[in-house]
Enzyme design. Structure first.
Site, PDB file in Angstrom:
ATOM      1  N   ASN A 162      -3.735   2.875 -13.875  1.00  0.00           N
ATOM      2  CA  ASN A 162      -2.732   2.103 -13.092  1.00  0.00           C
ATOM      3  C   ASN A 162      -1.347   2.564 -13.346  1.00  0.00           C
ATOM      4  O   ASN A 162      -1.038   3.298 -14.190  1.00  0.00           O
ATOM      5  CB  ASN A 162      -2.692   0.655 -14.075  1.00  0.00           C
ATOM      6  CG  ASN A 162      -1.865  -0.369 -13.347  1.00  0.00           C
ATOM      7  OD1 ASN A 162      -1.965  -0.537 -12.125  1.00  0.00           O
ATOM      8  ND2 ASN A 162      -1.026  -1.258 -14.137  1.00  0.00           N
ATOM      9  N   MET A 168      -3.173  -6.787  -7.618  1.00  0.00           N
ATOM     10  CA  MET A 168      -2.619  -7.865  -8.650  1.00  0.00           C
ATOM     11  C   MET A 168      -3.540  -8.869  -9.062  1.00  0.00           C
ATOM     12  O   MET A 168      -3.315  -9.688  -9.715  1.00  0.00           O
ATOM     13  CB  MET A 168      -1.676  -8.563  -7.684  1.00  0.00           C
ATOM     14  CG  MET A 168      -0.424  -7.820  -7.052  1.00  0.00           C
ATOM     15  SD  MET A 168       0.403  -6.970  -8.145  1.00  0.00           S
ATOM     16  CE  MET A 168       1.228  -8.322  -9.010  1.00  0.00           C
ATOM     17  N   HIS A 191       2.767   1.429 -13.411  1.00  0.00           N
ATOM     18  CA  HIS A 191       3.449   0.149 -13.853  1.00  0.00           C
ATOM     19  C   HIS A 191       4.998   0.333 -13.816  1.00  0.00           C
ATOM     20  O   HIS A 191       5.394   1.366 -14.335  1.00  0.00           O
ATOM     21  CB  HIS A 191       2.956  -0.336 -15.399  1.00  0.00           C
ATOM     22  CG  HIS A 191       3.762  -1.612 -15.711  1.00  0.00           C
ATOM     23  ND1 HIS A 191       3.274  -2.869 -15.205  1.00  0.00           N
ATOM     24  CD2 HIS A 191       4.890  -1.993 -16.318  1.00  0.00           C
ATOM     25  CE1 HIS A 191       4.213  -3.747 -15.531  1.00  0.00           C
ATOM     26  NE2 HIS A 191       5.109  -3.224 -16.374  1.00  0.00           N
ATOM     27  N   GLY A 193       0.803  -1.111  -0.036  1.00  0.00           N
ATOM     28  CA  GLY A 193       0.070  -0.001   0.175  1.00  0.00           C
ATOM     29  C   GLY A 193       0.738   1.269   0.007  1.00  0.00           C
ATOM     30  O   GLY A 193       0.310   2.257   0.228  1.00  0.00           O
ATOM     31  N   SER A 194       2.137   1.202  -0.319  1.00  0.00           N
ATOM     32  CA  SER A 194       2.901   2.322  -0.312  1.00  0.00           C
ATOM     33  C   SER A 194       2.513   3.553  -1.354  1.00  0.00           C
ATOM     34  O   SER A 194       2.328   4.603  -0.912  1.00  0.00           O
ATOM     35  CB  SER A 194       4.212   2.182  -0.656  1.00  0.00           C
ATOM     36  OG  SER A 194       4.751   1.549  -1.632  1.00  0.00           O
TER      37      SER A 194
END
Length: 185
Positions: free
Chosen positions: A102, A85, A104, A12-13
């Site tokens: 998102n 994930m 990546h 959760g960073s």
């Protein structure tokens, strides 16, 4: 101010980075698919509501329907993936077309998938980076919003390279989200 949900599966960073930023958003809910995710502890500390929606014992359709119900209840406009994930179905994505974002850990289209950092490091590239993109029905194939390079030095280990990627993620994700959310206000 946009109503958002953040999806996470692990530490959760990136979620905490978003929650403590100066973005003009209201995080309505953190959704985690793993009851042991450290992101839950971060949500508690930050007073962000969270829901655990596990896939175990459910079809993919039921799992996603459970999430969609939460999003509807919370009047969520945008979904921000922060280390989530699970791959979302095309049916789910259609509900939030160009509203799911998102981050990546590579310069897409190179090194797609869950092992982007490791794959880039093992391949031996000298420049990798971070990409923020819209989610579409492919894996890491959505329209790119922003990218930032990360130089891999000869003395970098996998750990030091990962640290550089994560540091770049924190700044890039906020910058990219500001672009998207300011355009859509």
């Amino acid at each position: 101010m946009a109503n958002v949900a953040v999806f996470a599966s692990g530490s959760g960073s990136n979620f905490e980075n978003i929650a403590t930023s100066d973005l003009n958003i209201d995080i309505k809910v953190l959704i985690v698919d793993n009851k042991d995710a450290k992101a839950i502890e971060r949500a508690k500390r930050l007073n962000v509501p969270y829901k655990i929606v596990e896939r175990t014992g459910k079809t993919r359709d039921q799992f996603e329907q459970d999430i969609l119900e939460i999003l509807k209840q919370e009047n969520v406009e945008y979904i921000l993936l922060a280390g989530f994930m699970k791959i979302l179905s095309a049916k789910f994505i259609e509900q939030y077309d160009r509203k799911i974002i998102n981050i990546h850990p590579s310069l897409l289209p190179s090194f797609k998938g869950k092992d982007g950092i490791l794959d880039a490091y093992n391949y031996g590239v000298k420049v990798s980076g971070v990409t923020v993109h819209y989610v579409d029905s492919g894996i890491d194939t959505g329209k790119i919003i922003d990218q930032a390079p990360v130089i891999i030095e000869d003395d970098d280990t996998l750990e030091t390279f990962e640290d550089k990627i994560h540091a770049r993620e924190y700044e890039l994700y906020i910058r990219a989200l500001k672009k998207v959310l300011e355009v859509n206000e």
